[in-house]
Design a protein around this motif. Structure first.
Motif, PDB file in Angstrom:
ATOM      1  N   SER A 136      29.098  78.911  39.694  1.00 23.77           N
ATOM      2  CA  SER A 136      30.249  79.978  39.647  1.00 23.77           C
ATOM      3  C   SER A 136      30.845  79.900  38.235  1.00 23.77           C
ATOM      4  CB  SER A 136      31.266  79.383  40.704  1.00 23.77           C
ATOM      5  OG  SER A 136      32.043  78.084  40.145  1.00 23.77           O
ATOM      6  N   PRO A 256      38.121  85.871  39.180  1.00 25.98           N
ATOM      7  CA  PRO A 256      36.900  85.586  39.344  1.00 25.98           C
ATOM      8  C   PRO A 256      36.886  84.045  40.006  1.00 25.98           C
ATOM      9  CG  PRO A 256      36.951  86.495  37.087  1.00 25.98           C
ATOM     10  CD  PRO A 256      38.389  86.303  37.843  1.00 25.98           C
ATOM     11  N   ILE A 259      37.579  84.590  43.719  1.00 26.68           N
ATOM     12  CA  ILE A 259      36.325  85.301  44.641  1.00 26.68           C
ATOM     13  C   ILE A 259      35.360  84.111  44.630  1.00 26.68           C
ATOM     14  CG2 ILE A 259      34.502  86.757  44.140  1.00 26.68           C
ATOM     15  CD1 ILE A 259      36.499  88.581  43.045  1.00 26.68           C
ATOM     16  N   ASP A 260      35.175  83.231  43.598  1.00 29.26           N
ATOM     17  CA  ASP A 260      34.275  82.152  43.670  1.00 29.26           C
ATOM     18  C   ASP A 260      34.473  81.222  44.863  1.00 29.26           C
ATOM     19  OD1 ASP A 260      31.732  83.092  42.299  1.00 29.26           O
ATOM     20  OD2 ASP A 260      32.693  82.267  40.349  1.00 29.26           O
ATOM     21  N   LEU A 335      34.680  93.991  44.615  1.00 21.53           N
ATOM     22  CA  LEU A 335      34.439  92.633  43.979  1.00 21.53           C
ATOM     23  C   LEU A 335      33.804  91.305  44.360  1.00 21.53           C
ATOM     24  CD1 LEU A 335      37.427  92.307  41.483  1.00 21.53           C
ATOM     25  CD2 LEU A 335      35.093  93.359  40.951  1.00 21.53           C
ATOM     26  N   VAL A 336      34.349  91.230  45.718  1.00 21.51           N
ATOM     27  CA  VAL A 336      33.790  90.043  46.782  1.00 21.51           C
ATOM     28  C   VAL A 336      32.029  90.673  47.152  1.00 21.51           C
ATOM     29  CG1 VAL A 336      33.896  88.972  48.657  1.00 21.51           C
ATOM     30  CG2 VAL A 336      35.759  89.360  47.364  1.00 21.51           C
ATOM     31  N   GLU A 338      29.995  92.514  45.771  1.00 22.50           N
ATOM     32  CA  GLU A 338      29.377  92.697  44.430  1.00 22.50           C
ATOM     33  C   GLU A 338      28.901  91.178  44.018  1.00 22.50           C
ATOM     34  OE1 GLU A 338      29.671  93.839  39.606  1.00 22.50           O
ATOM     35  OE2 GLU A 338      31.015  94.527  41.174  1.00 22.50           O
ATOM     36  N   ARG A 339      29.787  90.075  44.241  1.00 23.01           N
ATOM     37  CA  ARG A 339      29.609  88.764  43.565  1.00 23.01           C
ATOM     38  C   ARG A 339      28.541  88.160  44.604  1.00 23.01           C
ATOM     39  NH1 ARG A 339      28.979  85.362  39.332  1.00 23.01           N
ATOM     40  NH2 ARG A 339      29.886  83.603  39.765  1.00 23.01           N
ATOM     41  N   TYR A 342      24.938  87.852  44.126  1.00 27.92           N
ATOM     42  CA  TYR A 342      24.398  86.780  43.325  1.00 27.92           C
ATOM     43  C   TYR A 342      24.159  85.602  44.270  1.00 27.92           C
ATOM     44  CZ  TYR A 342      25.108  82.990  39.986  1.00 27.92           C
ATOM     45  OH  TYR A 342      25.041  81.687  39.224  1.00 27.92           O
ATOM     46  N   TYR A 343      25.116  85.102  44.935  1.00 23.42           N
ATOM     47  CA  TYR A 343      24.563  83.840  45.601  1.00 23.42           C
ATOM     48  C   TYR A 343      23.495  84.345  46.905  1.00 23.42           C
ATOM     49  CZ  TYR A 343      29.120  82.116  44.030  1.00 23.42           C
ATOM     50  OH  TYR A 343      29.963  81.221  43.407  1.00 23.42           O
TER      51      TYR A 343
END
Length: 414
Positions: A136, A256, A259-260, A335-336, A338-339, A342-343
């Protein structure tokens, strides 16, 4: 080899020789875990208030630096984990060195925690949560390492030792002008008499904002600064113009970190992070509110039997008062999503790390279950484990299956 180390090796061998009924897959043997020796001169550590003087030494083995016998004090810690440990005989502790001390290669500080992980027979939930957090954008993720603990030369089981959540240059580095706050609850005697806290209008009646750092007085100028700032943030968040980037909630927070923090807790469906406890954030005057650090995941990844957090399907942390409102903003929602990709794209690596932890624990988990066999007994209830297995591998495979199902559900429904 010292006589003490020779005796420890013999004792661990004798424990392992009684384990014929505990089976695991044929994994290649990993290096033994570090061994922590706590000596209190036979004084029982049975209080969260009384600090018992003694020494700690650590045999780091081949993978970690050792620690010679060092003066310290030890006391109990935790809430449900302390209560649970009192029932079954495996309690969590906090140790404090006289001087800042490095432990197993983790940067030096005075206070360290020994977590019993009694409610998580996989012993992996807190570790894998930190692996996710290490990917993160958090400024700081608390470090922990596996260890086997001996108290006054008696084997106490498999533990993790690591950093406590607190202000420090090597931990939550907020300096003299920063605040570390935990959203907690005042139910069940969780608060200490000297805790300083305030409430807001948008959480449950028993939720409190407990100021962990700095040490200050109720009603002081420093107290009013953080209380007023959080109330101003919530006023913006729940206002008609909350989506406005200049006057709404976004002007108050570090997106950021929010969201993380949301994603790691939603992926794990962390029981307490919806609105109960261990919800940490930090704030430095003149800067933005940052979520974190993450903490306390033994009741995550489906490891509860009293709420819908048990199931891999369904949103959970999305019902947190702050995040529920933020998701009404399409900008935050985007944004959530999109992020999360990644996970999700790193799912195979996450599952592989769990396999690595299982291998690392191959021998130590056997000794722990030999000492605490009720964890493998389906007829013996241990709060709040929802499903019992008769091997460590059973718990690990259940955890992996739950995570994979959870990630696929979120991928479809986010």
């Amino acid at each position: 080899m010292t006589l003490e180390k020779l005796l420890i090796i013999v004792l661990l061998g004798l424990i392992a020789s009684c384990e014929e009924d505990i089976t695991t897959p044929p994994l290649k043997q990993a290096q033994p875990l570090p061994i922590v020796h706590v000596n209190t001169n036979e004084v029982l550590v049975d209080s969260k208030e009384d600090k018992i003087p003694g020494t700690v030494s650590i045999d780091g083995g081949e993978n970690f630096p050792s620690l010679p016998s060092t003066q310290m004090t030890i006391k109990g810690r935790g809430n449900s984990t302390w209560w649970q440990g009192g029932i079954w005989g495996k309690r969590p502790y906090q140790i404090k060195f006289e001087d800042k001390t490095e432990v197993l290669g983790i940067p030096e500080d005075k206070k360290w925690v020994l977590l019993a992980e009694l409610s998580d027979p996989s012993f992996i939930r807190n570790k894998i949560s930190r692996e996710l957090a290490n990917k993160s954008l958090f400024d700081y993720v608390p470090q922990i390492e596996y260890t086997e603990l001996f108290i006054n030369e008696i084997y106490a089981g498999l533990y993790v030792i690591g950093q406590k959540v607190e202000e420090s240059s090597n931990r939550v580095n907020i300096g003299d002008d920063g605040y570390l706050v935990e959203i907690d609850t005042d139910a069940d005697g969780r608060l200490d008499p000297d805790d300083v806290y305030f409430k807001t209008d948008n959480w449950r009646d028993n939720n409190v904002f407990n100021i962990k750092e700095p040490s200050l007085d109720q009603g002081s100028t420093e107290f009013d600064l953080i209380k007023d700032h959080i109330n101003n943030f919530e006023s913006a968040l729940f206002s008609v113009d909350f989506k406005d980037p200049e006057f709404g909630y976004r002007s108050f927070i570090d997106l950021p970190s929010f969201i993380d923090w949301y994603l790691i807790n939603e992926i794990s469906k962390n029981q307490d992070s919806q609105s109960y406890s261990s919800i940490y954030f930090n704030y430095i005057a003149g800067e933005k509110i940052k979520m974190g650090p993450i903490w306390d995941f033994d009741l995550a990844f489906g490891n509860v039997d009293y709420s819908n957090a048990k199931y891999p399907e369904g949103f959970w942390v999305k019902e947190n008062p702050w995040f529920k409102r933020m998701f009404e903003d399409p900008y935050f929602d985007g944004l959530v999503k999109e992020r999360f990709r990644y996970y999700f794209d790193n799912l195979d690596e996450t599952l592989s790390k769990i396999d690595g932890f299982e291998k690392q624990l191959l021998q130590s988990q056997k000794r722990n279950f030999q000492l605490f066999p009720f964890l493998l007994n389906s007829n013996e209830y241990v709060w709040p484990i929802p499903e019992k297995f008769n091997t460590h591998n059973g718990y690990v495979e259940h955890l992996k299956s739950w995570i994979e199902t959870r990630m696929n559900w979120l991928n479809t429904n986010l």
